[in-house]
Write an enzyme that holds these catalytic residues in place. Structure first.
Site, PDB file in Angstrom:
ATOM      1  N   HIS A   1     -14.674  44.981 -10.475  1.00 59.46           N
ATOM      2  CA  HIS A   1     -14.017  44.644  -9.120  1.00 59.46           C
ATOM      3  C   HIS A   1     -12.850  45.380  -8.980  1.00 59.46           C
ATOM      4  CE1 HIS A   1     -13.077  41.417  -5.892  1.00 59.46           C
ATOM      5  NE2 HIS A   1     -11.930  41.988  -6.153  1.00 59.46           N
TER       6      HIS A   1
ATOM      7  N   ASP B   1     -23.325  40.988  -3.066  1.00 57.10           N
ATOM      8  CA  ASP B   1     -22.328  40.139  -3.443  1.00 57.10           C
ATOM      9  C   ASP B   1     -22.390  38.885  -2.516  1.00 57.10           C
ATOM     10  OD1 ASP B   1     -19.839  39.333  -4.509  1.00 57.10           O
ATOM     11  OD2 ASP B   1     -18.498  40.404  -3.008  1.00 57.10           O
TER      12      ASP B   1
END
Length: 345
Positions: free
Chosen positions: A137, A248
């Protein structure tokens, strides 16, 4: 005009399924569209050990309808306390395919994330030796950095130095959102790749901010300017094997989104492949969708491409305004509106 698309069954290389009774509400939508998915480990508490990951895998499989053949590809949550031996156990398990790096506090349930990468160099060396991908991330959490700049600053300040020290490390920069990220991936060696979400292909930050706050378009990394959306579309439709599908998709209860301090995350599994088709069609690049959705991901992970197919039909349908989610409800991406492509049952 193309009205039917037959694709090699795709995989989702970035997915949140949650846990407990919510699994039975969330797993089927993914299993109908995707053969496999990389499962994010940011539960509460997070999945930090091989034993925990294998137990979570069993819970996911138990929530799967009998008529689906969906394979969860498990990951571990990297923490300041992860040890190299855990990486070896993960690789030897045969069911763990990556380790996820969340900078501490960067997103939902990232409280246990990494505070100092240098302290984890022995673990990163183990990942490099085992060729187990590190999924990142890629945002800094420094409050002095503007939220729209966090991805760019992470690449400059953390990712470039990391790859200098570990040049053979396999890395996926997750859910990229900026022109700078696209440029970085394009210039990087073949062991570096990126996932792109449907919402970052379809929407810019106006969807979140124009005409009032739209909490169901709030995600991390946040939606960016139109110039960045266009860069993502160009990357996804380029045929470059470093870019591949990762939704996601991140379900949250409606009450957790529509509140004074709402959670970050967009749920898209209910129509993920259909939404990607819409984005590719808008770019006049439907012929590039199969490689992005079905080939680039397994090729990067060293897995076989799927042998079966799915079919999309150009038939508009209306997305439900809400979907069941445990004892609550969730608002799906494009809820209450029309999507142009439909998955053939």
């Amino acid at each position: 005009m193309v009205t039917t698309l037959q694709l090699t069954r795709p995989d989702d290389w970035h997915l949140h399924l949650r846990d407990g009774k919510m699994l039975t509400d969330i797993v089927p939508a993914t299993g109908r569209r995707f053969a496999r998915a990389i499962i994010m480990p940011n539960l509460r508490p997070p999945i930090t050990t091989t034993t925990q990951a294998l137990a979570y895998r069993k819970r996911i499989l138990a929530a799967q309808p009998k008529n689906l053949d969906f394979e969860p590809l498990m990951t571990l949550y990297l923490t300041d306390n992860t040890i190299p031996e855990e990486i070896t156990r993960a690789r030897d398990s045969g069911h763990i395919y990556a380790v996820k790096l969340y900078p501490a506090g960067a997103t939902t349930n990232a409280d246990f994330g990494v505070t100092c990468l240098h302290k984890l160099y022995p673990v990163l060396e183990a990942l490099q030796q085992q060729q187990l991908p590190l999924l990142i991330h890629g945002e800094v959490t420094d409050p002095a950095v503007d939220i729209f700049d966090r991805e760019r600053v992470f690449i400059e300040s953390h990712l470039i130095p990391l790859l200098h020290d570990f040049p053979a490390l396999r890395v996926v920069l997750e859910h990229i959102t900026t022109q700078e990220a696209v440029d970085f991936i394009e210039a990087a060696p073949p062991n570096i790749a990126a996932t792109i979400t449907p919402h970052h292909l379809l929407f810019n930050r106006n969807a979140l901010l124009a005409g009032g706050i739209q909490p169901h378009y709030y995600c991390l990394p946040v939606l960016k300017r139109e110039i960045h959306r266009q860069a993502l579309v160009a990357a996804a439709t380029s045929g470059n094997p470093k870019f591949f599908l990762g939704t996601d998709s991140a379900p949250h209860a409606k009450t957790a989104k529509e509140t004074a301090c709402g959670c970050a995350g967009i749920y898209s599994s209910h129509a993920a492949l259909e939404l990607y088709a819409e984005a590719f069609e808008e770019a006049s690049a439907l012929e590039k969708l199969e490689a992005f959705a079905s080939f680039h991901g397994p090729d990067f992970y060293g897995l076989p491409r799927n042998q079966d197919t799915v079919t999309l039909i150009k038939t508009p349908w209306q997305v439900p305004e809400s979907l069941p989610y445990g004892d609550d409800a969730l608002i799906p991406l494009r809820g209450g509106t029309t999507v142009a492509w439909r998955l053939a049952e």
